[in-house]
Motif scaffolding. Structure first.
Motif, PDB file in Angstrom:
ATOM      1  N   GLN A  85       0.845  -1.189   0.000  1.00  0.00           N
ATOM      2  CA  GLN A  85       0.000   0.000   0.000  1.00  0.00           C
ATOM      3  C   GLN A  85       0.884   1.243   0.000  1.00  0.00           C
ATOM      4  N   GLY A  98       0.648   5.830   0.389  1.00  0.00           N
ATOM      5  CA  GLY A  98      -0.165   6.962   0.821  1.00  0.00           C
ATOM      6  C   GLY A  98      -0.234   7.079   2.320  1.00  0.00           C
ATOM      7  N   GLU A 129      -3.805   3.666  -0.284  1.00  0.00           N
ATOM      8  CA  GLU A 129      -4.186   3.054  -1.557  1.00  0.00           C
ATOM      9  C   GLU A 129      -3.576   1.654  -1.528  1.00  0.00           C
ATOM     10  N   SER A 176      -1.488   9.023  -4.582  1.00  0.00           N
ATOM     11  CA  SER A 176      -1.492   8.697  -3.155  1.00  0.00           C
ATOM     12  C   SER A 176      -0.071   8.555  -2.596  1.00  0.00           C
ATOM     13  N   GLN A 211       1.431  11.714  -1.355  1.00  0.00           N
ATOM     14  CA  GLN A 211       0.628  12.415  -0.358  1.00  0.00           C
ATOM     15  C   GLN A 211       1.188  12.152   1.024  1.00  0.00           C
ATOM     16  N   ILE A 263      -0.380  16.982  -1.076  1.00  0.00           N
ATOM     17  CA  ILE A 263       0.220  16.248  -2.188  1.00  0.00           C
ATOM     18  C   ILE A 263       1.295  17.128  -2.807  1.00  0.00           C
ATOM     19  N   SER A 313       3.059  15.254  -7.707  1.00  0.00           N
ATOM     20  CA  SER A 313       2.317  14.020  -7.907  1.00  0.00           C
ATOM     21  C   SER A 313       2.449  13.437  -9.305  1.00  0.00           C
TER      22      SER A 313
END
Length: 189
Positions: free
Chosen positions: A74, A76, A82, A128, A131, A137, A140
């Protein structure tokens, strides 16, 4: 006869319009350096690259440097992560604009290559991954303008199988703009 002629002309105009739309959508160029698949069981050779992580790579008026790569389940902030459907391959990249005009940089500028296969970046995961815990953010690579003589660093994320994420023969394809008229490959070893 006039009715047939009108229908025939209209059909011809529609056919020409479809051809133009397809040509524009594909970038309108024939880049013979790209790998193309003819289907079947044919194995494709990967384009050789002399660039490696840590080296600055010039592509048109853009420079790219891959700083690091890692894997994750994952990305973020911990409050709203995410999650990978398979495994995330996270690539930390620095981009510099050496041109005279701003360039809109997007995660679509980056493609993961292995042999004859191409993997697209996961735009939501890439957003994400850039972030912070506070929700802000930064850099990105999501339709972000990069002015001349400016640079940005950020993460590009690919959702791939664990086998692909751990492979040692991966390459990152970087490009000059939205249509990728100029590309280069960076070995991710």
């Amino acid at each position: 006869m006039k009715k047939f002629f009108k229908i025939g002309c209209l059909g011809f105009i529609v056919l020409v319009a479809i051809i133009i739309v397809i040509a524009v959508a594909s970038g309108g160029n024939d880049d013979s350096s790209k790998n193309t698949s003819s289907g079947g069981d044919s194995k494709q050779e990967a384009k050789k690259s002399s660039y490696t992580m840590g080296q600055e790579v010039k592509v048109g008026k853009m420079n790219y440097t891959v700083n690091d790569k890692s894997t994750a389940d994952q990305v973020g902030p911990s409050s709203l992560p995410e999650k990978a459907s398979q495994k995330f391959l996270v690539i930390d990249v620095k981009v510099k604009n050496n041109g005279n005009e701003a360039v809109m940089v997007d995660s679509s500028f980056f493609k993961l290559k292995r042999g004859g296969k191409t993997y697209e970046a996961d735009a939501a995961a890439s957003l994400s991954a850039n972030q912070g815990e506070d929700g802000n953010i930064t850099n990105s690579f999501m339709a972000q303008d990069l002015n001349p003589d400016s640079e940005m660093s950020g993460k590009v994320v690919f959702d791939v199988t664990p086998e692909i994420a751990e492979a040692t023969d991966l390459q990152l394809q970087v490009q000059t703009g939205a249509f990728g008229t100029e590309t280069e490959l960076i070995n991710l070893k």
